[in-house]
Design an enzyme around this catalytic site. Structure first.
Site, short mmCIF file in Angstrom:
data_model
loop_
_atom_site.label_atom_id
_atom_site.label_comp_id
_atom_site.label_asym_id
_atom_site.label_seq_id
_atom_site.Cartn_x
_atom_site.Cartn_y
_atom_site.Cartn_z
N LYS A 1 46.16 11.87 -24.42
CA LYS A 1 46.62 12.21 -23.06
C LYS A 1 47.43 11.07 -22.46
O LYS A 1 48.37 11.30 -21.70
CB LYS A 1 45.43 12.56 -22.17
CG LYS A 1 44.56 13.69 -22.71
CD LYS A 1 45.33 14.95 -23.05
CE LYS A 1 44.70 15.72 -24.19
NZ LYS A 1 45.53 16.73 -24.80
N GLU B 1 43.84 7.78 -11.79
CA GLU B 1 44.92 8.56 -11.18
C GLU B 1 44.56 8.86 -9.74
O GLU B 1 43.38 8.93 -9.40
CB GLU B 1 45.07 9.92 -11.91
CG GLU B 1 45.90 9.88 -13.16
CD GLU B 1 46.06 11.26 -13.80
OE1 GLU B 1 45.78 12.28 -13.15
OE2 GLU B 1 46.47 11.29 -14.97
N HIS C 1 36.66 24.62 -16.46
CA HIS C 1 37.81 24.33 -17.33
C HIS C 1 38.07 25.45 -18.34
O HIS C 1 38.79 25.26 -19.31
CB HIS C 1 37.65 22.98 -18.00
CG HIS C 1 37.44 21.87 -17.00
ND1 HIS C 1 38.41 21.49 -16.11
CD2 HIS C 1 36.35 21.13 -16.70
CE1 HIS C 1 37.94 20.54 -15.32
NE2 HIS C 1 36.69 20.31 -15.66
N ARG D 1 50.33 24.52 -29.16
CA ARG D 1 49.92 25.74 -29.88
C ARG D 1 50.32 26.95 -29.05
O ARG D 1 50.76 26.81 -27.91
CB ARG D 1 48.40 25.73 -30.03
CG ARG D 1 47.71 25.59 -28.67
CD ARG D 1 46.31 26.11 -28.61
NE ARG D 1 45.91 26.28 -27.21
CZ ARG D 1 45.44 25.34 -26.42
NH1 ARG D 1 45.28 24.12 -26.88
NH2 ARG D 1 45.13 25.59 -25.16
C1 MV4 Z 1 43.36 16.26 -12.14
C2 MV4 Z 1 42.93 16.96 -10.99
C3 MV4 Z 1 43.25 16.43 -9.77
N1 MV4 Z 1 43.93 15.25 -9.69
N2 MV4 Z 1 44.06 15.12 -12.01
C4 MV4 Z 1 40.97 18.89 -15.31
C5 MV4 Z 1 41.11 18.99 -16.79
C6 MV4 Z 1 42.10 17.94 -17.16
N3 MV4 Z 1 42.94 18.39 -18.21
C7 MV4 Z 1 42.86 17.65 -15.91
N4 MV4 Z 1 42.08 18.17 -14.83
C8 MV4 Z 1 42.36 17.83 -13.55
N5 MV4 Z 1 43.09 16.70 -13.37
C9 MV4 Z 1 44.30 14.64 -10.81
N6 MV4 Z 1 44.96 13.48 -10.70
C10 MV4 Z 1 42.23 18.15 -11.16
C11 MV4 Z 1 41.93 18.58 -12.44
C12 MV4 Z 1 41.18 19.81 -12.51
C13 MV4 Z 1 41.70 20.95 -13.10
C14 MV4 Z 1 42.95 20.97 -13.70
C15 MV4 Z 1 43.45 22.11 -14.28
C16 MV4 Z 1 42.69 23.27 -14.28
C17 MV4 Z 1 41.45 23.28 -13.71
C18 MV4 Z 1 40.93 22.13 -13.12
C19 MV4 Z 1 39.67 22.16 -12.54
C20 MV4 Z 1 39.15 21.02 -11.96
C21 MV4 Z 1 39.91 19.86 -11.97
#
Ligand code: MV4
Length: 496
Positions: free
Chosen positions: A116, A200, A235, A294
């Site tokens: 990542k 972040e 998620h 994918r």
């Molecule tokens: C975040 C965020 C808020 N702010 N980054 C969750 C999984 C990971 N791949 C990234 N995620 C998040 N990153 C920052 N800086 C909120 C999430 C997040 C989220 C992102 C996509 C889909 C669902 C989610 C559910 C909770 C939090």
């Protein structure tokens, strides 16, 4: 084009790929574990090869067994589907080493996007927006405090090797930072054998929107617009749509996000199908999160709205054919929604509900697409993800697509196991959903609203029936209308 292709997956996506192969005139080879001997994909494929026992580690995740099956059957290429080995760079490499084409991106791109932080660095270098933060791992508390203070609280700790929300911690004030780093790091170490975490800025109540891209092996890349994926639980996506409701009022956002996605793809020398995930905040700022190298579960909504067949293009691109679609040829028509039908019990904390499907009636009719991996009489094994099918609908507008989804869901009858079907009917009625007011907080808020006024549906049905029956007076002008046998049986069942 290939003459024979092996499908290294199971369930609905294996069926989807077998269908594409048949349309392309390509012989299909399904692989299966002992639990999937009688699966729909095996029944539909031209040839089939057993990989071994039910556990994925002894079947769908065994690189050697799959490559050997391809060799034995004379398959020239392997489609990995999603999950399992689809984002495994070693698998892509093992295929190429055996002279078998991996239907996907180059192994180097899979490897790079698997980290990542490497993906984040690449995005920054390509000039695409990322959430303000650092790319380097936290190595001491003092500098973490300085970084967090300059970002401004709340901040989010993330695992460098992360994904799926593991090793993620929200930190609201400096006093909590030290303990949060410790917790996030040990969780990351357990999950990824790598305890590195970085910081972040936390984006509050973001939308989760992703951009589909497609590129050939000659460097021609296009984007197919966005999918709105904000409705997810832990998620795990539950409903996806195209277009995102936010694009209705802000059509230029699609173009800007599409351009950003293409810049990242070009920087990665990417080809085949891929998806860039973004967070979009309330002011419609967007930030690159990560890339999925994918085919995605939710690809049908993009296919319904663009009219392009992503799996066909994956096959052609892997076979070395040029992507003949130009960016200006891509257009978006109408609105598509997809519901993921899982064998799980919404009333029991979404516990998986495997077992035999004793009865199955599938929805059909105008604008309905069902990508299913099951049939009546099939026993859903407990060894894998409990996704049974994806119900997608298309209509001219989002409102009519929602009506169509309600209609399709009402036709869908699955007995013998519990499913989340009824939950989707409720969501289709939800005012917030209908308004398109979505964020990753949607489902939690939906469940909270529901707790407040949980109706006793059975009691309501009996009361409504009693009220109707009480009002009925014999009418001498039209002698006792024989109501339909269906209605009568339904009443008898309710009143029993
Ligand atoms: C975040 C965020 C808020 N702010 N980054 C969750 C999984 C990971 N791949 C990234 N995620 C998040 N990153 C920052 N800086 C909120 C999430 C997040 C989220 C992102 C996509 C889909 C669902 C989610 C559910 C909770 C939090």
């Amino acid at each position: 084009m290939f003459r024979k292709v092996l499908v290294a997956n199971r369930g609905e996506i294996a069926v989807r790929i077998v269908r594409a192969l048949r349309e392309a005139g390509v012989t299909s080879v399904a692989v299966y574990s002992e639990a999937d001997r009688a699966s729909l994909a095996v029944l539909m494929a031209d040839e089939a090869a057993c990989l071994g026992p039910a556990p994925a580690s002894e079947s769908y995740l065994c690189i050697d067994k799959i490559v050997e099956a391809a060799r034995r059957h004379g398959a020239e290429a392997i489609h990995p589907g999603y999950g399992f080995l689809s984002e495994n760079a070693e698998f892509a490499q093992a295929c190429e080493a055996s002279g078998i084409v991996f239907i996907g991106p180059p192994a180097a791109a899979i490897r790079q996007m698997g980290s990542k932080t490497a993906a984040r660095k690449l995005a920054v270098a390509a000039g695409a927006p990322v959430v303000p933060g650092t790319e380097s791992a936290i190595d001491n508390l003092a500098s973490a405090k300085t970084t967090a203070r300059s970002l401004g609280y709340p901040v989010l700790l993330k695992a460098s090797a992360g994904g799926g929300g593991k090793g993620m911690r929200r930190v609201d004030r400096e006093a909590d930072l030290e303990a949060a780093i410790r917790d996030a790091s040990s969780e990351a170490l357990r999950a990824f054998q790598n305890g590195e975490v970085y910081l972040e800025k936390l984006v509050l109540e973001p939308r989760h929107i992703e951009i589909q891209i497609l590129g050939d092996r000659r460097g021609h890349l296009i984007h197919l617009g966005e999918r709105e994926c904000s409705i997810q639980r832990r998620h795990q996506k539950v409903i996806e749509e195209c277009p995102s409701p936010v694009m209705a009022d802000h059509p230029e956002l699609r173009e800007r996000m599409g351009e950003a996605a293409l810049r990242i793809a070009r920087a990665a020398n990417y080809y085949n199908a891929g998806t860039m995930e973004f967070l979009v905040d309330r002011d419609r700022n967007f930030y690159f999160l990560e890339m999925n190298t994918r085919l995605q579960v939710e690809h049908p909504v993009t296919e319904l709205v663009t009219g392009l067949d992503l799996v066909q293009w994956q096959l052609r691109i892997a076979a070395g054919e040029p992507l003949t679609v130009r960016q200006e040829d891509v257009s978006w028509s109408g609105s598509a929604i997809e519901c993921r039908i899982y064998a799980e019990d919404p009333d029991q904390q979404f516990m998986p509900s495997p077992g035999r499907i004793t009865r199955l009636t599938e929805p059909a009719g105008p604008g309905v697409r069902l990508d299913s991996g099951v049939y009546e009489g099939w026993t859903v094994p407990l060894d894998y993800d409990p996704l049974l099918a994806k119900l997608a609908v298309w209509a001219r507008s989002r409102d009519t697509a929602i009506e169509r989804m309600r209609r399709a869901l009402s036709e869908y009858a699955i007995a013998g196991i519990r499913t989340n079907r009824a939950l989707f009917i409720e969501i289709m009625h939800d005012a917030g959903f209908r308004a398109g007011n979505l964020s990753t907080a949607f489902l939690d808020e939906f469940f909270a609203r529901r707790e407040l006024c949980e109706p006793d549906l059975e009691a309501e049905a009996v009361a409504a029936l009693a009220a109707v029956l009480a009002q009925r007076k014999p009418n001498p002008a039209s002698p006792a209308v024989p109501t339909s046998q269906w209605l009568q049986t339904g009443r008898d069942t309710l009143l029993r």
